[in-house]
Design a protein around this motif. Structure first.
Motif, PDB file in Angstrom:
ATOM      1  N   VAL A 141       0.862  -1.191   0.000  1.00  0.00           N
ATOM      2  CA  VAL A 141       0.000   0.000   0.000  1.00  0.00           C
ATOM      3  C   VAL A 141       0.893   1.233   0.000  1.00  0.00           C
ATOM      4  CG1 VAL A 141      -1.660   1.353   1.322  1.00  0.00           C
ATOM      5  CG2 VAL A 141      -1.925  -1.131   1.163  1.00  0.00           C
ATOM      6  N   HIS A 142       0.858   1.983  -1.088  1.00  0.00           N
ATOM      7  CA  HIS A 142       1.634   3.222  -1.195  1.00  0.00           C
ATOM      8  C   HIS A 142       0.691   4.369  -1.552  1.00  0.00           C
ATOM      9  CE1 HIS A 142       6.046   1.703  -1.917  1.00  0.00           C
ATOM     10  NE2 HIS A 142       5.427   0.989  -0.992  1.00  0.00           N
ATOM     11  N   ASP A 143       0.143   5.137  -0.556  1.00  0.00           N
ATOM     12  CA  ASP A 143       0.688   5.211   0.781  1.00  0.00           C
ATOM     13  C   ASP A 143      -0.389   4.959   1.849  1.00  0.00           C
ATOM     14  OD1 ASP A 143       3.376   6.029  -0.062  1.00  0.00           O
ATOM     15  OD2 ASP A 143       2.392   7.872  -0.689  1.00  0.00           O
ATOM     16  N   ARG A 144      -1.614   5.405   1.582  1.00  0.00           N
ATOM     17  CA  ARG A 144      -2.727   5.147   2.501  1.00  0.00           C
ATOM     18  C   ARG A 144      -3.931   4.682   1.703  1.00  0.00           C
ATOM     19  NH1 ARG A 144      -3.072   6.936   7.868  1.00  0.00           N
ATOM     20  NH2 ARG A 144      -5.229   7.616   7.789  1.00  0.00           N
ATOM     21  N   ALA A 145      -4.639   3.677   2.258  1.00  0.00           N
ATOM     22  CA  ALA A 145      -5.799   3.096   1.590  1.00  0.00           C
ATOM     23  C   ALA A 145      -7.017   3.240   2.489  1.00  0.00           C
ATOM     24  CB  ALA A 145      -5.536   1.623   1.272  1.00  0.00           C
ATOM     25  N   TYR A 146      -8.073   3.794   1.935  1.00  0.00           N
ATOM     26  CA  TYR A 146      -9.336   3.988   2.648  1.00  0.00           C
ATOM     27  C   TYR A 146     -10.325   2.983   2.071  1.00  0.00           C
ATOM     28  CZ  TYR A 146      -6.711   8.180   3.641  1.00  0.00           C
ATOM     29  OH  TYR A 146      -5.708   9.046   4.015  1.00  0.00           O
ATOM     30  N   VAL A 147     -10.729   2.022   2.901  1.00  0.00           N
ATOM     31  CA  VAL A 147     -11.431   0.819   2.423  1.00  0.00           C
ATOM     32  C   VAL A 147     -12.910   0.922   2.729  1.00  0.00           C
ATOM     33  CG1 VAL A 147     -11.530  -1.699   2.573  1.00  0.00           C
ATOM     34  CG2 VAL A 147      -9.328  -0.521   2.815  1.00  0.00           C
ATOM     35  N   MET A 148     -13.744   0.623   1.705  1.00  0.00           N
ATOM     36  CA  MET A 148     -15.195   0.659   1.842  1.00  0.00           C
ATOM     37  C   MET A 148     -15.812  -0.598   1.236  1.00  0.00           C
ATOM     38  SD  MET A 148     -15.287   4.606   0.623  1.00  0.00           S
ATOM     39  CE  MET A 148     -13.671   4.357  -0.150  1.00  0.00           C
ATOM     40  N   VAL A 149     -16.843  -1.136   1.887  1.00  0.00           N
ATOM     41  CA  VAL A 149     -17.615  -2.265   1.362  1.00  0.00           C
ATOM     42  C   VAL A 149     -19.045  -1.795   1.173  1.00  0.00           C
ATOM     43  CG1 VAL A 149     -18.470  -4.597   1.779  1.00  0.00           C
ATOM     44  CG2 VAL A 149     -16.125  -3.987   2.448  1.00  0.00           C
ATOM     45  N   GLY A 159      17.630  10.196  -1.398  1.00  0.00           N
ATOM     46  CA  GLY A 159      18.216   8.871  -1.554  1.00  0.00           C
ATOM     47  C   GLY A 159      18.372   8.497  -3.014  1.00  0.00           C
ATOM     48  N   SER A 160      19.181   7.490  -3.263  1.00  0.00           N
ATOM     49  CA  SER A 160      19.447   7.068  -4.634  1.00  0.00           C
ATOM     50  C   SER A 160      18.485   5.970  -5.048  1.00  0.00           C
ATOM     51  CB  SER A 160      20.890   6.569  -4.769  1.00  0.00           C
ATOM     52  OG  SER A 160      21.096   5.438  -3.949  1.00  0.00           O
ATOM     53  N   ASN A 161      18.095   6.014  -6.321  1.00  0.00           N
ATOM     54  CA  ASN A 161      17.207   5.019  -6.928  1.00  0.00           C
ATOM     55  C   ASN A 161      15.936   4.802  -6.115  1.00  0.00           C
ATOM     56  OD1 ASN A 161      16.484   3.249  -8.988  1.00  0.00           O
ATOM     57  ND2 ASN A 161      17.188   1.478  -7.844  1.00  0.00           N
ATOM     58  N   ASN A 162      15.362   5.880  -5.622  1.00  0.00           N
ATOM     59  CA  ASN A 162      14.098   5.760  -4.902  1.00  0.00           C
ATOM     60  C   ASN A 162      12.941   5.826  -5.897  1.00  0.00           C
ATOM     61  OD1 ASN A 162      14.728   5.369  -2.172  1.00  0.00           O
ATOM     62  ND2 ASN A 162      15.366   7.495  -1.991  1.00  0.00           N
ATOM     63  N   SER A 163      12.690   4.704  -6.553  1.00  0.00           N
ATOM     64  CA  SER A 163      11.575   4.611  -7.494  1.00  0.00           C
ATOM     65  C   SER A 163      10.308   4.351  -6.695  1.00  0.00           C
ATOM     66  CB  SER A 163      11.835   3.500  -8.516  1.00  0.00           C
ATOM     67  OG  SER A 163      13.026   3.755  -9.231  1.00  0.00           O
ATOM     68  N   ASP A 164       9.710   5.424  -6.224  1.00  0.00           N
ATOM     69  CA  ASP A 164       8.614   5.338  -5.251  1.00  0.00           C
ATOM     70  C   ASP A 164       7.276   5.274  -5.974  1.00  0.00           C
ATOM     71  OD1 ASP A 164       7.250   5.281  -2.881  1.00  0.00           O
ATOM     72  OD2 ASP A 164       7.551   7.406  -2.412  1.00  0.00           O
ATOM     73  N   PHE A 165       6.940   4.085  -6.467  1.00  0.00           N
ATOM     74  CA  PHE A 165       5.665   3.895  -7.159  1.00  0.00           C
ATOM     75  C   PHE A 165       4.518   4.035  -6.167  1.00  0.00           C
ATOM     76  CE2 PHE A 165       8.827   1.642  -9.683  1.00  0.00           C
ATOM     77  CZ  PHE A 165       8.532   2.074 -10.966  1.00  0.00           C
ATOM     78  N   LYS A 166       3.377   4.483  -6.669  1.00  0.00           N
ATOM     79  CA  LYS A 166       2.209   4.741  -5.816  1.00  0.00           C
ATOM     80  C   LYS A 166       1.031   3.865  -6.225  1.00  0.00           C
ATOM     81  CE  LYS A 166       4.234   7.947  -3.439  1.00  0.00           C
ATOM     82  NZ  LYS A 166       4.654   7.711  -2.050  1.00  0.00           N
ATOM     83  N   GLY A 167       0.153   3.617  -5.220  1.00  0.00           N
ATOM     84  CA  GLY A 167      -1.047   2.831  -5.458  1.00  0.00           C
ATOM     85  C   GLY A 167      -0.965   1.473  -4.789  1.00  0.00           C
TER      86      GLY A 167
END
Length: 561
Positions: free
Chosen positions: A346-354, A393-401
């Motif tokens: 989880v990058h970065d916060r997930a708000y979950v609904m049913v 930082g180096s090579n911080n490939s910070d993918f989201k989702g």
């Protein structure tokens, strides 16, 4: 002009703004290594500079901040140019409005300030992805900053002399304060520590840039993040405990530094401007516009993207903000069953609904599971928030989702719809249509929109938005994205509202909130005349970067700029 030979100073180019003018041929800037000094137009020269980021200050306030810096005794400013601020898509450039770099250079020239320009491409600066554009991550295997050299943070110049026996001494980042992370203590640095360190360097004849002299604000989604054992997003305020406050006011630290500078070089005559007028207003009651899920056809008019497995923000070209992931339960879940995402995905916060009912939050590094029930075919919605990409930082490939497929128990959830959300467009163009308001019979939870209108008296002033009882979300004033609030976590409790964002007396202003979790029983806000930047339960974090001031050893590893 600066010599072609490298100066040995990281990312440093001294650019007298007058070189931009017609008489440029008569100007010169030289490194006189034989005499350990700079020469400006043939004369010995030492700069005393301060950092200011034009991208953290509204354009209409540039001149005010620059004038105050010049009146503080500075003869130069230093700033970055963030690549992602000016090239939102490959080959698409934006140098308009608050992105008008030439206009900012002209303002600096009018303030009689030289410029130390640090154009990147990587800048750190606690800025989204360190200034690198997120579209670089559309190549999943890209390696970023792989040739990054190590940093030298020392304020002692003996090591420099070991490798560079001759040349001017320079400290290009002398810290006047420090940054804040959500959930940690507000950072300060004492006036004495800053002034003693500056005085000692000036006695050595060194040129100095103070980072920051005016910090400003991470408006919108532009804050960066660090990773020190866990993911640490930067607060909306970038006040930095700097000599000029986030609201542009001179602080005691500024006057103390001005006094030190005056002992070494002439400073402009005359007083500094007084603090800007401040305004109080409220409390104001906000009214429910509706749940985020009710607006999907406006938030994603092009419709969702289908994939068997969830796709990242970058894969669907959603650089910032939010994206909704939707699937349906393939079978009935009678007993509370663990919902989780493997490998800290989880990058970065997930708000979950049913079926539209808020179930809770998953968070990168800290909260990894929820327990859900639901009938076969129930709609499972997961709203993902990008809290800012790693800026250091180096090579911080910070993918989201969602970086991996979530599991419900041991069942891998598949067949996802991704809705890239254009929330800023919704707030600016649709929500201002003055829809009928209604008080909800129960206090809503989960992602919801609230808004109200208000007017100010007379000319008003700068102010600070206070959201007591609200949890976490995003705020817009008259369609301008003010930034993130996170009242529940702190330390920042108020958001800076510059006066130019507000309409004058007689006109209606509109404030819109996207509350992501829980709304207070009384959905009210206030505008205060002073900020609240340190409201955690802990003591203020005080650090020292000066050997002149005794302090206990600090465990924090400094990030770079």
């Amino acid at each position: 002009m600066a010599p072609k030979k490298p100066l040995g100073l990281p990312s440093l180019l001294l650019l007298p703004l007058t070189l931009l003018l017609p008489q440029a041929d008569s100007r010169s800037f030289v490194v006189d290594r034989d005499h350990d000094r700079f020469l400006l137009d043939g004369a010995p020269f030492r700069y005393v500079s301060g950092s200011l980021h034009y991208f953290r200050v509204p354009r209409v306030l540039w001149a005010d901040r620059l004038f105050k810096m010049r009146m503080s005794g500075l003869n130069a400013i230093q700033f970055y140019v963030p690549w992602n601020y000016h090239e939102p898509e490959p080959g698409v450039y934006n140098f308009n409005g608050s992105r008008d770099l030439i206009a900012f250079l002209n303002e600096a020239s009018l303030a009689n300030l030289l410029v130390i320009l640090r154009p990147g491409p990587y800048i750190c600066a606690e800025w989204e992805m360190g200034g690198l554009p997120a579209w670089l991550l559309r190549k999943p295997n890209i390696r970023l900053r792989t040739s990054d050299p190590a940093e030298n943070m020392t304020q002692l110049f003996a090591l420099q002399r070991l490798y560079e026996p001759h040349g001017p001494l320079v400290n290009s980042e002398y810290y006047t304060g420090w940054l804040d992370y959500w959930g940690q203590n507000h950072s300060t640095r004492s006036v004495r520590a800053v002034t003693v360190g500056l005085e000692n360097m000036l006695k050595l004849g060194a040129s100095v840039n103070m980072y920051m002299f005016h910090g400003g604000t991470n408006f919108g989604y532009w804050n960066g993040a660090d990773e020190k054992g866990r993911f640490l997003p930067i607060t909306t305020s970038y006040d930095y405990d700097a000599p000029i406050s986030e609201a542009g006011d001179a602080t005691p630290k500024l006057f103390a530094l001005r006094n030190v500078i005056s002992q070494f070089q002439e400073i402009p005559l005359g007083p500094l401007p007084p603090p800007s007028p401040k305004m109080m207003l409220g409390p104001l009651t906000l009214y429910l516009d509706g749940y985020l899920l009710d607006f999907l056809h406006f938030l994603c008019p092009q419709g969702p993207i289908y994939s068997m497995l969830p796709m990242t923000f970058e894969a669907v070209k959603q650089d910032l903000g939010f994206m909704l992931y939707r699937t349906h339960l393939s079978h009935t879940v009678f007993e509370p069953t663990q919902f989780w995402v493997p490998n800290n995905g989880v990058h970065d916060r997930a708000y979950v609904m049913v079926d539209g009912v808020f179930q809770g939050v998953l968070e990168r590094n800290t909260k990894h599971k929820l327990f859900l029930t639901g009938k076969m075919g129930a709609k499972l919605d997961v709203l993902l928030e990008n809290m800012g990409r790693l800026s250091f930082g180096s090579n911080n490939s910070d993918f989201k989702g969602l970086l991996e497929a979530p599991l419900l128990g041991q069942t891998i959830l598949t067949q996802w719809l991704m809705f890239p959300l254009k929330i800023d467009k919704l707030v600016k163009w649709w929500l201002p249509l003055q829809l009928p308001k209604s008080l909800h019979p129960q206090t809503p939870s989960g992602p919801t929109f609230y808004s109200t209108t208000f007017s100010i008296l007379d000319s008003g002033g700068d102010t600070f938005l206070f959201l007591p009882g609200w949890t976490k979300g995003q705020v817009w004033i008259n369609g301008f994205n003010l930034g993130r609030y996170w009242t529940k976590r702190g330390p920042q409790q108020t958001l800076y509202v510059p006066r130019p964002l507000l309409f004058p007396s007689g006109a209606l202003n509109k404030i819109t909130l996207l509350e992501l979790e829980n709304v207070p029983p009384e959905p009210q806000i206030q505008f205060l005349d002073s900020p609240i930047l340190n409201s955690t339960l802990h003591k203020t974090y005080i650090y020292s970067l000066s050997d002149d001031t005794p302090s206990a050893p600090q465990p924090m590893e400094l990030s770079g700029h």
